[in-house]
Design a protein around this motif. Structure first.
Motif, PDB file in Angstrom:
ATOM      1  N   MET A  37       0.842  -1.300   0.041  1.00 41.91           N
ATOM      2  CA  MET A  37      -0.109  -0.074   0.172  1.00 41.91           C
ATOM      3  C   MET A  37       0.826   1.281   0.000  1.00 41.91           C
ATOM      4  SD  MET A  37      -3.077   1.138   0.046  1.00 41.91           S
ATOM      5  CE  MET A  37      -3.978   2.602   0.589  1.00 41.91           C
ATOM      6  N   THR A  41       1.116   4.222  -3.046  1.00 43.40           N
ATOM      7  CA  THR A  41       0.588   5.556  -2.843  1.00 43.40           C
ATOM      8  C   THR A  41       1.957   6.497  -3.011  1.00 43.40           C
ATOM      9  OG1 THR A  41       0.874   5.180  -0.408  1.00 43.40           O
ATOM     10  CG2 THR A  41      -1.263   4.643  -1.422  1.00 43.40           C
ATOM     11  N   ALA A  98      -5.859   4.661   2.822  1.00 45.49           N
ATOM     12  CA  ALA A  98      -6.507   4.849   1.675  1.00 45.49           C
ATOM     13  C   ALA A  98      -7.205   6.399   1.976  1.00 45.49           C
ATOM     14  CB  ALA A  98      -7.461   3.681   1.283  1.00 45.49           C
ATOM     15  N   LEU A 104      -6.917   4.144  -3.870  1.00 44.84           N
ATOM     16  CA  LEU A 104      -7.300   2.776  -3.758  1.00 44.84           C
ATOM     17  C   LEU A 104      -8.262   2.482  -2.991  1.00 44.84           C
ATOM     18  CD1 LEU A 104      -3.546   1.714  -3.393  1.00 44.84           C
ATOM     19  CD2 LEU A 104      -4.785   1.823  -5.383  1.00 44.84           C
ATOM     20  N   ILE A 105      -9.442   3.276  -2.943  1.00 44.90           N
ATOM     21  CA  ILE A 105     -10.643   3.148  -2.268  1.00 44.90           C
ATOM     22  C   ILE A 105     -11.646   3.842  -3.158  1.00 44.90           C
ATOM     23  CG2 ILE A 105     -10.674   4.871  -0.386  1.00 44.90           C
ATOM     24  CD1 ILE A 105     -12.002   2.557   1.174  1.00 44.90           C
ATOM     25  N   SER A 180      -7.675  -1.851  -5.735  1.00 39.55           N
ATOM     26  CA  SER A 180      -7.995  -1.420  -4.551  1.00 39.55           C
ATOM     27  C   SER A 180      -7.465  -2.055  -3.547  1.00 39.55           C
ATOM     28  CB  SER A 180      -9.574  -1.324  -4.339  1.00 39.55           C
ATOM     29  OG  SER A 180      -9.922  -2.702  -4.294  1.00 39.55           O
ATOM     30  N   ILE A 181      -7.574  -1.443  -2.208  1.00 41.57           N
ATOM     31  CA  ILE A 181      -7.141  -2.248  -0.867  1.00 41.57           C
ATOM     32  C   ILE A 181      -7.615  -3.609  -0.909  1.00 41.57           C
ATOM     33  CG2 ILE A 181      -6.654   0.088   0.249  1.00 41.57           C
ATOM     34  CD1 ILE A 181      -9.324  -0.303   1.700  1.00 41.57           C
TER      35      ILE A 181
END
Length: 234
Positions: A37, A41, A98, A104-105, A180-181
């Protein structure tokens, strides 16, 4: 310079960059969720290896951050309201990061909750069931004469893979077009099941063609490749 001295864990793992997020982890399926993650990001962070061989997770310093003695855990010196935020549980950390980065959401409410739904599917189902299958297939559980526990976890893991396979039909990722997460949480565990746990044949992984397709796409992402090795083992 940011002062993190109020957190006892920093005495065992001193922060050389206390102004960035501190990650305390190990490259396990749960641990790499957060490193992936962070790599996806681009949020600056400093990783610290929590060695199971040294029982670091049971040390007073680590327990001061996570009393449940599990990785990963973080301290964000730039938390809400300008205060440092300590946080454990990989799913909670993924949601926090996120929201912090806006990445990612889904940003619409319906999509957000649908994404969290699939994150919880991993947290409550895939992680625990795959982990138990690994125990009974590869570790001490393999020596049990009674094979019913292994059979139970094989069946449940295969059922969960079937649910995931159906979800991925006609979709690039769990949430559709966008990574996404939910993917970050899920696919390290799928990788571990067929790799480290050596359980691909047991669950007949080849029949889950959609899961295999998306796993391959996941493992081709540069940030995933980097995150899978963070923190570096001794």
């Amino acid at each position: 310079m940011t002062d993190l001295s109020a957190f006892p864990i920093t005495r065992k793992w001193p922060a050389t960059r206390p102004d960035v997020l501190q990650l305390y982890s190990l490259p396990t399926p749960n641990g790499v969720k957060v490193s992936i993650m962070l790599e996806e990001t681009g949020l600056p962070y400093e990783p610290h290896l929590v060695s199971f061989e040294r029982s670091d997770q049971m040390s007073p310093g680590f327990l001061s951050l996570n009393p449940n003695n599990k990785i990963p855990a973080i301290i964000d010196p730039n938390g809400p309201d300008g205060r440092a935020l300590p946080l454990f549980e990989s799913g909670a950390i993924l949601i926090y990061l996120a929201d912090k980065t806006g990445q990612l959401i889904p940003q619409d409410a319906s999509g957000r909750y649908e994404c969290i739904q699939w994150l919880m599917f991993q947290m409550g189902g895939i992680g625990p069931m795959f982990g138990q299958l690994g125990f009974f297939n590869k570790f001490a559980g393999k020596d049990y004469e009674d094979k019913r526990p292994l059979e139970r976890y094989v069946q449940e893991s295969a059922r969960l893979l079937a649910v995931l396979d159906q979800r991925l039909e006609g979709r690039d990722w769990i949430m559709g077009e966008h990574f996404s997460i939910a993917d970050i949480a899920t696919f390290p565990w799928v990788r571990n099941l067929v790799g480290f746990y050596e359980a691909g044949e047991l669950v007949q992984f080849e029949r889950f063609t959609q899961v295999k397709r998306v796993l391959d796409a996941f493992l081709a992402r540069p940030a995933v490749i980097r995150g899978l090795g963070i923190p570096k083992r001794d």
